[in-house]
Design a protein around this motif. Sequence first.
Motif, PDB file in Angstrom:
ATOM      1  N   SER A   1       0.829  -1.212   0.000  1.00 16.72           N
ATOM      2  CA  SER A   1       0.000   0.000   0.000  1.00 16.72           C
ATOM      3  C   SER A   1       0.858   1.256   0.000  1.00 16.72           C
ATOM      4  O   SER A   1       0.585   2.205  -0.742  1.00 16.72           O
TER       5      SER A   1
ATOM      6  N   TYR B   1     -14.240   4.066  -3.371  1.00 20.20           N
ATOM      7  CA  TYR B   1     -13.962   3.890  -4.792  1.00 20.20           C
ATOM      8  C   TYR B   1     -14.944   4.652  -5.669  1.00 20.20           C
ATOM      9  O   TYR B   1     -14.564   5.197  -6.704  1.00 20.20           O
TER      10      TYR B   1
ATOM     11  N   SER C   1      -7.064  -1.419  -8.018  1.00 23.54           N
ATOM     12  CA  SER C   1      -7.338  -1.885  -6.659  1.00 23.54           C
ATOM     13  C   SER C   1      -8.814  -2.226  -6.484  1.00 23.54           C
ATOM     14  O   SER C   1      -9.169  -3.138  -5.730  1.00 23.54           O
TER      15      SER C   1
ATOM     16  N   THR D   1     -10.115  -5.724  -5.292  1.00 26.28           N
ATOM     17  CA  THR D   1     -10.964  -5.807  -4.113  1.00 26.28           C
ATOM     18  C   THR D   1     -12.309  -6.447  -4.402  1.00 26.28           C
ATOM     19  O   THR D   1     -12.784  -7.274  -3.633  1.00 26.28           O
TER      20      THR D   1
END
Length: 200
Positions: free
Chosen positions: A31, A141, A93, A97
């Motif tokens: 990260s 997001y 990401s 995810t």
Amino acid sequence: MAYDRYNAICHPLLYTLIMREIVCIRHIVGSYVIGAANALIHTVFTFSLPFCRSNEIDHFFCDVPPVLELSCQDIWVNELVIFLVAGCVIIGSFVVTMISYIIIMSYIKIILDILKVHSRSGRRKTFSTCTSHLIVVTIFYGSGIFMYFRPKSSYGMDQDRLVSVMYTVIAPMLNPFVYSLRNSEIKLAMQRLLYELIKV
């Protein structure tokens, strides 16, 4: 976090074995490396621009799109870099995810395992953990994608400020409630702390 939730719900007895310290360290280092590379790319491209307009940014913080508005040079290269980097970081990401095979299978398995739980309170607790995680992921997001993947013609500083608050303030503020305050040990520690504060 999705991988952590999957292991906590579907493999509770193996959780500490699966989520070893080295696994957590790899997640943290990954990260930070991605975040630092993202910041470095935008910093280098932004510092290559000449700025001849006002030095006041009509925004809550120094984000890349509002800074680019102050440039007196064509910024299409910077906009392309934002689009590509944001695409790699945000969409990449997000895909990892939410859409990757492992995570989809994890959530399907979590839901199937929840449905097998006989007690109503157990099902409710497990669903609330997963639902709250999905809500935070969607807020983060969703607002990030909205902020960085719109046509330039639809930019509006008032709208941008509101959306930027969603991913910089609201989503991080919800994280302690979603990931820590649901833990019974954390709840007990908070109760003891509040009791001590009230007592003083």
